[in-house]
Each structure stands twice: as structure tokens, then as C-alpha cells.
Write an enzyme that holds these catalytic residues in place. Structure first.
Site, PDB file in Angstrom:
ATOM      1  N   ILE A 168      -2.416   0.751  -4.474  1.00 55.34           N
ATOM      2  CA  ILE A 168      -2.176  -0.539  -3.830  1.00 55.34           C
ATOM      3  C   ILE A 168      -1.726  -1.513  -4.904  1.00 55.34           C
ATOM      4  O   ILE A 168      -2.437  -1.729  -5.887  1.00 55.34           O
ATOM      5  CB  ILE A 168      -3.450  -1.090  -3.150  1.00 55.34           C
ATOM      6  CG1 ILE A 168      -3.969  -0.106  -2.103  1.00 55.34           C
ATOM      7  CG2 ILE A 168      -3.187  -2.462  -2.540  1.00 55.34           C
ATOM      8  CD1 ILE A 168      -5.289  -0.523  -1.453  1.00 55.34           C
TER       9      ILE A 168
ATOM     10  N   ASN B 193       1.433   5.478  -1.243  1.00 53.97           N
ATOM     11  CA  ASN B 193       0.617   6.673  -1.042  1.00 53.97           C
ATOM     12  C   ASN B 193      -0.404   6.895  -2.158  1.00 53.97           C
ATOM     13  O   ASN B 193      -1.429   7.516  -1.924  1.00 53.97           O
ATOM     14  CB  ASN B 193       1.506   7.900  -0.872  1.00 53.97           C
ATOM     15  CG  ASN B 193       2.071   7.970   0.541  1.00 53.97           C
ATOM     16  OD1 ASN B 193       1.342   8.258   1.486  1.00 53.97           O
ATOM     17  ND2 ASN B 193       3.337   7.653   0.691  1.00 53.97           N
TER      18      ASN B 193
ATOM     19  N   TYR C 226      18.735   4.057  10.072  1.00 51.34           N
ATOM     20  CA  TYR C 226      18.119   5.266  10.627  1.00 51.34           C
ATOM     21  C   TYR C 226      18.454   5.407  12.115  1.00 51.34           C
ATOM     22  O   TYR C 226      18.563   4.408  12.834  1.00 51.34           O
ATOM     23  CB  TYR C 226      16.597   5.193  10.447  1.00 51.34           C
ATOM     24  CG  TYR C 226      16.064   6.036   9.303  1.00 51.34           C
ATOM     25  CD1 TYR C 226      16.833   6.290   8.179  1.00 51.34           C
ATOM     26  CD2 TYR C 226      14.782   6.582   9.357  1.00 51.34           C
ATOM     27  CE1 TYR C 226      16.334   7.072   7.134  1.00 51.34           C
ATOM     28  CE2 TYR C 226      14.273   7.356   8.321  1.00 51.34           C
ATOM     29  CZ  TYR C 226      15.060   7.603   7.203  1.00 51.34           C
ATOM     30  OH  TYR C 226      14.557   8.365   6.191  1.00 51.34           O
TER      31      TYR C 226
ATOM     32  N   ASP D  67       8.171   0.518   3.111  1.00 56.71           N
ATOM     33  CA  ASP D  67       8.411   0.109   1.716  1.00 56.71           C
ATOM     34  C   ASP D  67       9.909   0.170   1.405  1.00 56.71           C
ATOM     35  O   ASP D  67      10.465  -0.710   0.732  1.00 56.71           O
ATOM     36  CB  ASP D  67       7.582   0.946   0.732  1.00 56.71           C
ATOM     37  CG  ASP D  67       7.793   2.452   0.860  1.00 56.71           C
ATOM     38  OD1 ASP D  67       8.354   2.921   1.877  1.00 56.71           O
ATOM     39  OD2 ASP D  67       7.394   3.181  -0.071  1.00 56.71           O
TER      40      ASP D  67
ATOM     41  N   CYS E  74       0.841  -1.195   0.000  1.00 66.52           N
ATOM     42  CA  CYS E  74       0.000   0.000   0.000  1.00 66.52           C
ATOM     43  C   CYS E  74       0.873   1.242   0.000  1.00 66.52           C
ATOM     44  O   CYS E  74       1.406   1.648   1.047  1.00 66.52           O
ATOM     45  CB  CYS E  74      -0.915   0.015   1.215  1.00 66.52           C
ATOM     46  SG  CYS E  74      -1.913  -1.480   1.360  1.00 66.52           S
TER      47      CYS E  74
END
Ligand SMILES: Nc1ncnc2c1ncn2[C@@H]1O[C@H](COP(=O)(O)OP(=O)(O)O)[C@@H](O)[C@H]1O
Ligand SMILES: CC(C)(COP(=O)(O)O)[C@@H](O)C(=O)NCCC(=O)O
Ligand SMILES: [K+]
Length: 249
Positions: free
Chosen positions: A12, A9, A93, A102, A7
């Protein structure tokens, strides 16, 4: 059969695979939960045993989709969650939970396929690049507006840029300087994406010489194919990572 959902932005991406050997039964791209149901229910002799989801949408939207799937297919969809490390890759990160899922799954899939240093370029609503060193260290990446966002910013914030989707498609038969608004905008934005891809590849070369694999994925990957001839185009890269993050046994 297993239903797999990515999914993003804007869209899908879905596919149904056989649980036994992961061969593909069907798949596609839809713009709503309802359209997804229609498309999946259209598959002949459908028998879903499970579902895995990756989503960069809100918790509420993802929960609503899970509820729809439960109501329609009586399956409890498994949602991929952030991880500090998985399958030999360490999330780069500062706060690993903030890295888009994603991106994380594409990175897992890419490192699994490359078995070495890799650069992932994912061109969807946003354009993303992620770097993974040969030892599995994710070095981080970059996020820029993708083709849909560049287009809509120009349309929204100027008074005289207006054109329809059909002429946008026609404008991309070449990248020569545009002689109409639609050509100038569409070709200009494609050149921006290509510049993004080239710069990421230069950076990977500065880090790793010639010893790295470039992966190109996302709906707009074909637009930069010529700018990155060495890239492996893997449209289902996120699904490769999704199966690794959500084994369904
Ligand atoms: N069949 C398709 N339907 C919709 N968009 C498509 C299709 N094929 C390619 N695209 C392109 O893919 C882009 C969306 O990429 P995608 O990776 O699905 O984005 P996101 O994951 O952000 O939803 C659109 O800008 C569109 O140009
Ligand atoms: C960068 C993204 C918006 C890309 O979304 P997409 O283009 O795939 O729809 C998504 O990966 C996201 O919400 N990431 C969280 C922020 C981050 O990765 O730092
Ligand atoms: K995406």
C-alpha cells in the site's frame, strides 16, 4: 488533510496532503492495513477530512480497509471506480471495467501531464505498459510478471535457486554476467524488465515517431532508468490520476 491510498498487490502506497493546496504532509509504503494505521497515526498534528483509495485488491479487502479507516478516523473513504471516459481519455478495453484501476489512473495522470501521446510503464508486482494517443484514445497495453513475480517463480519452481533479500540487494550493484546464483537471477530479471521497457518504447516510436512522452512509475521504476533515459520518472503518477477521478469537495 486528505489521505490517499494506492493498494497494489504487494504494497500500500500512502500519502497525506493538505486539502487546500495539495502540498504533501507525509507518505510511505507499507505491507498491511495495520502498518498503514501505525504510519499515518505517526504524523504530527494529523487532521484527516477525507480519503481516496485506488485498489486492485478484492472487493472484500478494500471494504475491510474502508471499515478500518472509518473506525480509526471517522472518514468515509471514496474508492475510484472504472469509467468509459474521463479527463479527455477514452478507455480502450473491450470491457472498460476490466482494466486495472491502477493502470487507468496512471493513464489519466500521464495524459493530463503530457497533454499528448504517452506511454506509461508501471513496474510493480506486475509490469504494465499502456498507450494513449494524442487525441486521448487509450489503445490498450501489456501485462507481464514484474520483478517480485519473476523472482518468486524461479525460487518456487526450481530446487537450487535459494538466496536471501540482503544478497539480492547487493547483487544489483552492476548488471555484468552473474558469477553466483543470486547475481545471475537478480541481474537476469532486471534485464528482462529493461527489455520490456525498451520494446514498449520502440512500439511507441513506430506509432508516433518522436512525438510522445514516456512515464515510468511503480516501485521498480529505478531498475530500468538507464534503459529508458528519455522517460519521466513520476513515482506518484497513480495519485495524480486518483485526485482527478475522486475530487473531494
Ligand atoms: N520502500 C520500498 N518497500 C518495498 N518495496 C519497494 C520499496 N521501494 C521499491 N520497492 C520495489 O517495489 C516493488 C513493488 O512495487 P509496487 O509498485 O509497490 O507494487 P504493487 O503496486 O504491485 O504493490 C518491489 O518489487 C520492490 O522491489
Ligand atoms: C495488472 C495488475 C494485476 C497490476 O497490479 P500491480 O502490479 O499494480 O499490483 C492490475 O492492474 C489488475 O489487476 N488489472 C486487472 C486486469 C487488467 O488490467 O486487464
Ligand atoms: K500498482
Amino acid at each position: 488533510m486528505i489521505l490517499e491510498l494506492d493498494c497494489g498487490n504487494s504494497f500500500i502506497k500512502w500519502r497525506v496532503i493538505h486539502a487546500s493546496d495539495a502540498t504533501i504532509v507525509g507518505g510511505g509504503i507499507v505491507d498491511s492495513d495495520q502498518a498503514l494505521l501505525v504510519a499515518v497515526l505517526g504524523l504530527p498534528s494529523l487532521h484527516l477530512q477525507g480519503c481516496r483509495i485506488v485498489s486492485v485488491r478484492s472487493e472484500e479487502e478494500t471494504a475491510a480497509l474502508r471499515a478500518v479507516l472509518f473506525a480509526e478516523f471517522a472518514i468515509d473513504a471514496q474508492v475510484a471506480l472504472p469509467a468509459q471516459a474521463m479527463a479527455g481519455v477514452r478507455n480502450g478495453y473491450e470491457d472498460y471495467q476490466r482494466l486495472g484501476m491502477d493502470r487507468w489512473l496512471a493513464v489519466l495522470g500521464a495524459y493530463h501531464l503530457a497533454k499528448g501521446a504517452c506511454l506509461v510503464i508501471d513496474l510493480g508486482t506486475a509490469a504494465k505498459a499502456d498507450f494513449v494517443a494524442a487525441d486521448g484514445e487509450h489503445l490498450g497495453g501489456y501485462i507481464c510478471p514484474g520483478m517480485p513475480l519473476m523472482r518468486s517463480q524461479l525460487r518456487t519452481h526450481t530446487r537450487r535457486i535459494r538466496y536471501d533479500d540482503a544478497s539480492a540487494e547487493r547483487a544489483l550493484n552492476t548488471l555484468a554476467p552473474g558469477r553466483s546464483t543470486v547475481e545471475a537471477v537478480e541481474r537476469g530479471c532486471v534485464l528482462m524488465l529493461q527489455g520490456f521497457a525498451r520494446t514498449q518504447i520502440e512500439q511507441a516510436r513506430a506509432l508516433w515517431g518522436d512525438s510522445f512522452t514516456v512515464f515510468l512509475t511503480g516501485g521498480d521504476a529505478p531498475l530500468v532508468r538507464d534503459a529508458a533515459p528519455q522517460a519521466r520518472i513520476v513515482p506518484d503518477l497513480v495519485f495524480v490520476g486518483l485526485a482527478m477521478a475522486c475530487p473531494l469537495d
